[in-house]
Design a protein around this motif. Sequence first.
Motif, mmCIF file in Angstrom:
data_model
loop_
_atom_site.group_PDB
_atom_site.id
_atom_site.type_symbol
_atom_site.label_atom_id
_atom_site.label_comp_id
_atom_site.label_asym_id
_atom_site.label_seq_id
_atom_site.Cartn_x
_atom_site.Cartn_y
_atom_site.Cartn_z
ATOM 1 N N LEU A 1 0.831 -1.206 0.000
ATOM 2 C CA LEU A 1 0.000 0.000 0.000
ATOM 3 C C LEU A 1 0.866 1.258 0.000
ATOM 4 O O LEU A 1 0.561 2.228 -0.697
ATOM 5 C CB LEU A 1 -0.941 -0.004 1.200
ATOM 6 C CG LEU A 1 -2.066 -1.047 1.145
ATOM 7 C CD1 LEU A 1 -2.769 -1.143 2.489
ATOM 8 C CD2 LEU A 1 -3.054 -0.722 0.038
ATOM 9 N N ASN B 1 -2.677 -1.010 -4.488
ATOM 10 C CA ASN B 1 -3.837 -1.029 -3.602
ATOM 11 C C ASN B 1 -4.984 -1.927 -4.072
ATOM 12 O O ASN B 1 -6.017 -1.970 -3.438
ATOM 13 C CB ASN B 1 -4.345 0.398 -3.369
ATOM 14 C CG ASN B 1 -4.700 1.092 -4.658
ATOM 15 O OD1 ASN B 1 -4.654 0.505 -5.725
ATOM 16 N ND2 ASN B 1 -5.040 2.356 -4.561
ATOM 17 N N GLU C 1 -10.444 -1.305 -4.090
ATOM 18 C CA GLU C 1 -9.128 -0.842 -3.679
ATOM 19 C C GLU C 1 -9.109 -0.731 -2.160
ATOM 20 O O GLU C 1 -10.153 -0.600 -1.517
ATOM 21 C CB GLU C 1 -8.810 0.530 -4.296
ATOM 22 C CG GLU C 1 -8.665 0.487 -5.796
ATOM 23 C CD GLU C 1 -8.330 1.841 -6.398
ATOM 24 O OE1 GLU C 1 -8.369 2.868 -5.678
ATOM 25 O OE2 GLU C 1 -8.027 1.881 -7.601
ATOM 26 N N LYS D 1 -7.046 1.212 1.207
ATOM 27 C CA LYS D 1 -6.131 2.276 1.621
ATOM 28 C C LYS D 1 -6.023 2.252 3.139
ATOM 29 O O LYS D 1 -6.895 1.720 3.839
ATOM 30 C CB LYS D 1 -6.591 3.644 1.126
ATOM 31 C CG LYS D 1 -7.800 4.200 1.826
ATOM 32 C CD LYS D 1 -8.073 5.622 1.366
ATOM 33 C CE LYS D 1 -9.039 6.293 2.336
ATOM 34 N NZ LYS D 1 -9.153 7.705 2.123
#
Length: 118
Positions: free
Chosen positions: A37, A42, A85, A87
Amino acid sequence: MKNKEKKYLRKTAPSESAKMVETIYGCKWSLTVYQLLADGINRPGEMVRSIDGLTTKVLNQCLRKNTEFGILERISYNEVPPRVEYKVSDFGAKFMKILEELEKLQSEIDNQDNKHVN
């Protein structure tokens, strides 16, 4: 003799954060996922392709656990084919600073051990 009232209670470990640290270090892929990451990788498929030995099933378990703890955020896009994705959350950034401090502490311990051996 005068009976003094006790001023202190027994100190206990912070149960939730200790459990998080134990779980994250217990998962052999979490630290690698954090590194991916940080490098801008991601998407789960790209993560699996980036690491030898990591399977989709194991990655999904790892990502799910990190999401449940609030360390990672899952972002789903309403597209065809579906796109997901991950994060690092604001909380996750704080948590990772703690992990970095633990790594520094381990380095100090390793250096002390090496000094005692020589």
